[in-house]
Write a protein that holds these residues in place. Structure first.
Motif, PDB file in Angstrom:
ATOM      1  N   LYS A  93      33.136  12.153   2.604  1.00 50.86           N
ATOM      2  CA  LYS A  93      34.334  12.495   1.845  1.00 50.86           C
ATOM      3  C   LYS A  93      35.384  12.953   2.848  1.00 50.86           C
ATOM      4  CE  LYS A  93      35.280  16.465  -0.146  1.00 50.86           C
ATOM      5  NZ  LYS A  93      35.380  17.641  -0.961  1.00 50.86           N
ATOM      6  N   VAL A  94      36.552  12.357   2.774  1.00 46.94           N
ATOM      7  CA  VAL A  94      37.662  12.752   3.629  1.00 46.94           C
ATOM      8  C   VAL A  94      38.814  13.122   2.715  1.00 46.94           C
ATOM      9  CG1 VAL A  94      39.288  12.034   5.423  1.00 46.94           C
ATOM     10  CG2 VAL A  94      36.927  11.233   5.504  1.00 46.94           C
ATOM     11  N   ASP A 104      42.721  19.812  -2.321  1.00 42.56           N
ATOM     12  CA  ASP A 104      42.711  18.438  -1.840  1.00 42.56           C
ATOM     13  C   ASP A 104      43.802  17.677  -2.580  1.00 42.56           C
ATOM     14  OD1 ASP A 104      40.497  19.145  -0.419  1.00 42.56           O
ATOM     15  OD2 ASP A 104      39.068  18.147  -1.740  1.00 42.56           O
ATOM     16  N   SER A 105      44.776  17.168  -1.823  1.00 44.21           N
ATOM     17  CA  SER A 105      45.790  16.387  -2.517  1.00 44.21           C
ATOM     18  C   SER A 105      45.389  14.911  -2.547  1.00 44.21           C
ATOM     19  CB  SER A 105      47.155  16.582  -1.884  1.00 44.21           C
ATOM     20  OG  SER A 105      47.173  16.090  -0.578  1.00 44.21           O
ATOM     21  N   PHE A 106      44.625  14.458  -1.552  1.00 44.12           N
ATOM     22  CA  PHE A 106      44.104  13.097  -1.538  1.00 44.12           C
ATOM     23  C   PHE A 106      42.665  13.154  -1.070  1.00 44.12           C
ATOM     24  CE2 PHE A 106      48.639  12.597  -0.766  1.00 44.12           C
ATOM     25  CZ  PHE A 106      48.967  11.744  -1.796  1.00 44.12           C
ATOM     26  N   MET A 107      41.815  12.347  -1.702  1.00 42.69           N
ATOM     27  CA  MET A 107      40.411  12.336  -1.322  1.00 42.69           C
ATOM     28  C   MET A 107      39.899  10.904  -1.340  1.00 42.69           C
ATOM     29  SD  MET A 107      36.911  12.350  -2.185  1.00 42.69           S
ATOM     30  CE  MET A 107      36.831  12.366  -3.943  1.00 42.69           C
ATOM     31  N   VAL A 108      39.140  10.557  -0.315  1.00 42.25           N
ATOM     32  CA  VAL A 108      38.531   9.231  -0.207  1.00 42.25           C
ATOM     33  C   VAL A 108      37.042   9.434   0.014  1.00 42.25           C
ATOM     34  CG1 VAL A 108      38.378   7.129   1.187  1.00 42.25           C
ATOM     35  CG2 VAL A 108      40.606   8.169   0.750  1.00 42.25           C
ATOM     36  N   LEU A 125      36.616   4.557   8.609  1.00 46.39           N
ATOM     37  CA  LEU A 125      37.348   3.850   7.556  1.00 46.39           C
ATOM     38  C   LEU A 125      37.858   4.822   6.503  1.00 46.39           C
ATOM     39  CD1 LEU A 125      38.393   1.182   6.482  1.00 46.39           C
ATOM     40  CD2 LEU A 125      36.229   0.885   5.276  1.00 46.39           C
ATOM     41  N   ALA A 126      37.066   5.818   6.160  1.00 45.38           N
ATOM     42  CA  ALA A 126      37.507   6.810   5.176  1.00 45.38           C
ATOM     43  C   ALA A 126      38.723   7.582   5.684  1.00 45.38           C
ATOM     44  CB  ALA A 126      36.363   7.769   4.844  1.00 45.38           C
ATOM     45  N   ILE A 127      38.744   7.900   6.966  1.00 45.22           N
ATOM     46  CA  ILE A 127      39.891   8.602   7.564  1.00 45.22           C
ATOM     47  C   ILE A 127      41.146   7.735   7.455  1.00 45.22           C
ATOM     48  CG2 ILE A 127      40.872   9.363   9.774  1.00 45.22           C
ATOM     49  CD1 ILE A 127      37.998  10.367  10.470  1.00 45.22           C
ATOM     50  N   VAL A 128      41.026   6.465   7.809  1.00 46.92           N
ATOM     51  CA  VAL A 128      42.192   5.562   7.752  1.00 46.92           C
ATOM     52  C   VAL A 128      42.650   5.367   6.310  1.00 46.92           C
ATOM     53  CG1 VAL A 128      43.007   3.223   8.244  1.00 46.92           C
ATOM     54  CG2 VAL A 128      41.621   4.437   9.927  1.00 46.92           C
ATOM     55  N   LYS A 129      41.700   5.211   5.383  1.00 41.30           N
ATOM     56  CA  LYS A 129      42.075   5.066   3.968  1.00 41.30           C
ATOM     57  C   LYS A 129      42.779   6.316   3.457  1.00 41.30           C
ATOM     58  CE  LYS A 129      38.627   1.764   2.266  1.00 41.30           C
ATOM     59  NZ  LYS A 129      37.463   1.586   1.365  1.00 41.30           N
ATOM     60  N   CYS A 130      42.305   7.486   3.856  1.00 42.53           N
ATOM     61  CA  CYS A 130      42.939   8.733   3.425  1.00 42.53           C
ATOM     62  C   CYS A 130      44.355   8.830   3.996  1.00 42.53           C
ATOM     63  CB  CYS A 130      42.091   9.934   3.848  1.00 42.53           C
ATOM     64  SG  CYS A 130      42.669  11.494   3.158  1.00 42.53           S
ATOM     65  N   ALA A 131      44.517   8.450   5.264  1.00 40.06           N
ATOM     66  CA  ALA A 131      45.852   8.462   5.878  1.00 40.06           C
ATOM     67  C   ALA A 131      46.791   7.519   5.133  1.00 40.06           C
ATOM     68  CB  ALA A 131      45.762   8.066   7.345  1.00 40.06           C
ATOM     69  N   ALA A 132      46.289   6.357   4.751  1.00 44.36           N
ATOM     70  CA  ALA A 132      47.108   5.403   3.988  1.00 44.36           C
ATOM     71  C   ALA A 132      47.511   6.011   2.648  1.00 44.36           C
ATOM     72  CB  ALA A 132      46.344   4.095   3.784  1.00 44.36           C
ATOM     73  N   GLU A 133      46.576   6.702   1.984  1.00 39.59           N
ATOM     74  CA  GLU A 133      46.879   7.358   0.707  1.00 39.59           C
ATOM     75  C   GLU A 133      47.902   8.479   0.893  1.00 39.59           C
ATOM     76  OE1 GLU A 133      46.065   6.443  -2.384  1.00 39.59           O
ATOM     77  OE2 GLU A 133      45.095   4.709  -1.458  1.00 39.59           O
TER      78      GLU A 133
END
Length: 140
Positions: A93-94, A104-108, A125-133
């Motif tokens: 979970k990121v 948590d404002s965004f969670m992946v 990948l979870a870190i990059v997806k969270c950054a994109a969100e």
């Protein structure tokens, strides 16, 4: 002689079927890989924009930047954006933490099984997806 000819004919047909199936599988694998590359390019673009609004930043502009494949770059991205990373039993979970209370404002959540059990790949990948969100949720 007839049995041998019949056997050779069946082997030839089976051989052609195997070749056709292998080519189809190669095509599917290639298409899946191409789709993954396009998706990763979009994720990396959004993640870069989350860092300093996409303007020039040493993290994203000094070297070839691909935190999906690079552990160090993924860690830098998570620190730069203030992410909280939690390793769970089945995945990672990121989350972006904002404020003193740590909401948590965004969670992946990324499953390890989607990465053949590779916990590092799932985390990157979870870190990059969270950054994109984070970028998508910003006012940019």
């Amino acid at each position: 002689m007839r049995k041998v000819a019949k056997s050779v004919k069946h082997c030839t047909i089976i051989g052609w079927v195997v070749i056709v199936v292998e080519r189809e599988l190669d095509t599917l694998t290639f298409n899946d890989e191409l789709e993954r590359i396009v998706e990763n390019k979009e994720l990396l673009s959004l993640a870069a924009k989350a860092v300093n609004g996409g303007a020039w930043h040493p993290l994203t502009h000094m070297t070839l930047w691909n935190p999906i494949d690079d552990d160090g770059q993924a860690l830098q991205l998570s620190v730069e954006l203030g992410m909280d990373i939690s390793q769970m039993v089945m995945g990672v979970k990121v989350a972006e933490c904002l404020g003193i209370d740590g909401d948590d404002s965004f969670m992946v959540y990324e499953k390890y099984s989607n990465h053949k059990g590779d916990k590092l790949a799932a985390t990157r990948l979870a870190i990059v997806k969270c950054a994109a969100e984070i970028f998508k949720g910003s006012d940019a």
